[in-house]
Design an enzyme around this catalytic site. Structure first.
Site, PDB file in Angstrom:
ATOM      1  N   GLU A   1     -29.155  53.074 -42.258  1.00  0.00           N
ATOM      2  CA  GLU A   1     -29.901  53.312 -41.020  1.00  0.00           C
ATOM      3  C   GLU A   1     -29.026  53.742 -39.852  1.00  0.00           C
ATOM      4  O   GLU A   1     -29.475  54.479 -38.970  1.00  0.00           O
ATOM      5  CB  GLU A   1     -30.680  52.048 -40.640  1.00  0.00           C
TER       6      GLU A   1
ATOM      7  N   GLU B   1     -33.670  46.078 -48.581  1.00  0.00           N
ATOM      8  CA  GLU B   1     -34.261  44.943 -47.862  1.00  0.00           C
ATOM      9  C   GLU B   1     -35.393  44.315 -48.674  1.00  0.00           C
ATOM     10  O   GLU B   1     -35.544  43.090 -48.715  1.00  0.00           O
ATOM     11  CB  GLU B   1     -34.756  45.407 -46.498  1.00  0.00           C
TER      12      GLU B   1
END
Length: 435
Positions: free
Chosen positions: A125, A105
């Site tokens: 995640e 990210e």
């Protein structure tokens, strides 16, 4: 040190330095923000490279901070990414080895990304019962394409950088660097130093030509394989938002979904398991520098369901196993079950006939404790009764070689009491849960 700063020519290099995987905890985020400001204030600096020290670009956010004030402390990951994205000078992510979760990210917030071949790229995640919470569900579909991005986000598995670089139309990587990564990144940064406007992933188009059908299919597929876990379905929802709303609205949806998943029992359980698995690999008082013992032969006491499963575990690893029982009938039954299990794998195409033969050839059986004497590890898997286990360990203590590891498969009994059954042998006792 959590991040270092240096200037090479007209390029500032910010290096994440938070071993072992350059996790993006508060101190690291703060150090990156300070270094970024320093680079922007230096008139001699025309471009910025962000990379990672050691064996990772970044493994992502510090999971230990989840749910704590440190996770939200400024700069948090979202604000740091926004700060990089809004930098007045081009920021180039130089990615190598491992780039996962918040690390990816962060890279997606940079203006450019160059990568070494073989780097493992992932948004994992979902394996913790979550979804990417710092823009991953909104930026990756814009950089890689909706379908490829959704597969990565829902699956959570790493994909090699060179494969992602081949995705048609991808904007994830601007260049694959063969050879020394930092040298290639510095050269690339010099090339783009004066290019304007600076490209940002959030401004890329994000759409699917048949969105209703695609996301409907995706939801049905996810429901079929993960019906008891809410995170995969929310991943689909978040990626769909990337195709249907403004970036800011999609980011808000992502953050709200992340916060909601964080408090689910499923995510709490998966995070507990994550830490437990890593804690189990660390024995108090035994430093990482301790030399590893060679495992050449394993013994299993008990040929029942647990003993047979444990034996198969080591046979599949290519280790010779000797299995002991009190009666021949029990040995024959246990041996038959193991062979039947392998035969079922052959019937399903998961195992070849020659592999079955190889594994069975590694397995021997015995009724005598003396035949276990040369094993490096012995695991008892007998009846869950303290008296029975005491008899087993007293006999093992009499025959096992010094230094052999004596392990128990117990799930309910006090392991300290079992360890107390030792007599004079120098063997040590430890727990070995079934696999």
């Amino acid at each position: 040190m959590s991040a270092s700063y240096e200037v090479r020519g007209a390029v500032a290099v910010i290096t994440l330095d938070n071993p072992p995987v350059n996790g993006l905890g508060f101190e690291t985020r703060k150090a990156v923000a300070v270094a970024l400001e320093r680079a922007e204030d230096d008139a001699a600096v025309r471009a910025i490279v962000v990379t990672g020290a050691g064996k990772a670009f970044s493994g992502g956010a510090d999971i230990k901070e989840f749910g704590s004030p440190a996770a939200l402390a400024e700069p948090n990951l979202l604000s740091l990414i926004a700060r990089i994205e809004g930098a007045a000078k081009p920021v180039v992510a130089a990615i190598h080895t491992v780039c996962m979760g918040g690390g990816l990210e962060l890279a997606l917030g940079c203006h450019y990304r160059v990568v070494a071949p073989g780097a493992a790229i992932a948004l994992p995640e979902v394996k913790l019962g979550l979804l990417p919470g710092a823009g991953g569900t909104q930026r990756l579909p814009r950089a890689l394409g909706v379908e490829a991005a959704l597969n990565m986000i829902v699956g959570g598995e790493p994909v090699r950088s060179e494969l992602l670089a081949q995705v048609p139309g991808q904007r994830l990587f601007d260049r694959v660097i063969e050879g020394e990564l930092l040298a290639g990144a510095l050269a690339f940064a010099a090339e783009v130093a004066d290019a304007r406007p600076l490209p940002v992933v959030r401004e890329l188009a994000c759409a699917h030509p048949d969105g209703d059908a695609f996301f409907g299919f995706a939801r049905n597929s996810v429901k079929a394989v993960s019906r008891n876990f809410p995170a995969p379905a929310r991943c689909v929802d978040a990626v769909e938002q990337a195709t249907r709303t403004r970036f800011e609205d999609g980011l808000k949806f992502e953050r709200e979904a992340f916060a909601a998943l964080m408090v689910t029992p499923e995510s709490k359980a998966l995070r507990h398991a994550f830490f437990a698995e890593r804690a189990a690999a660390k024995v108090p008082g035994v430093p990482d520098s301790t030399a590893l013992r060679a495992m050449r032969k394993v013994a299993v006491v008990g040929a029942g369901t647990m003993g047979g499963g444990i034996a198969m575990n080591f046979l599949e690893a290519g280790l010779p196993v000797v299995m002991l029982e009190a009666k021949q009938e029990a040995l024959d039954k246990g041996l038959g079950v193991i062979r039947k299990n392998y035969a079922a794998q052959v019937a399903k195409g998961k195992l070849q006939e020659d592999q079955l033969a190889q594994r069975m050839a590694l397995l021997t059986t015995t009724l005598a404790y003396a035949d276990l004497a040369d094993a490096d590890l012995v695991i008892e898997a007998v009846f869950e009764d303290m008296g029975v286990k005491q008899q087993v360990f007293e006999q093992l203590d009499a025959v096992m070689k010094p230094g052999a590891i004596l392990a128990s498969n117990t799930s309910t009994l006090d392991l300290d009491k079992i360890a107390g059954f030792r007599a004079t042998s120098s063997a040590c006792t430890s727990s070995a849960p079934p696999t």
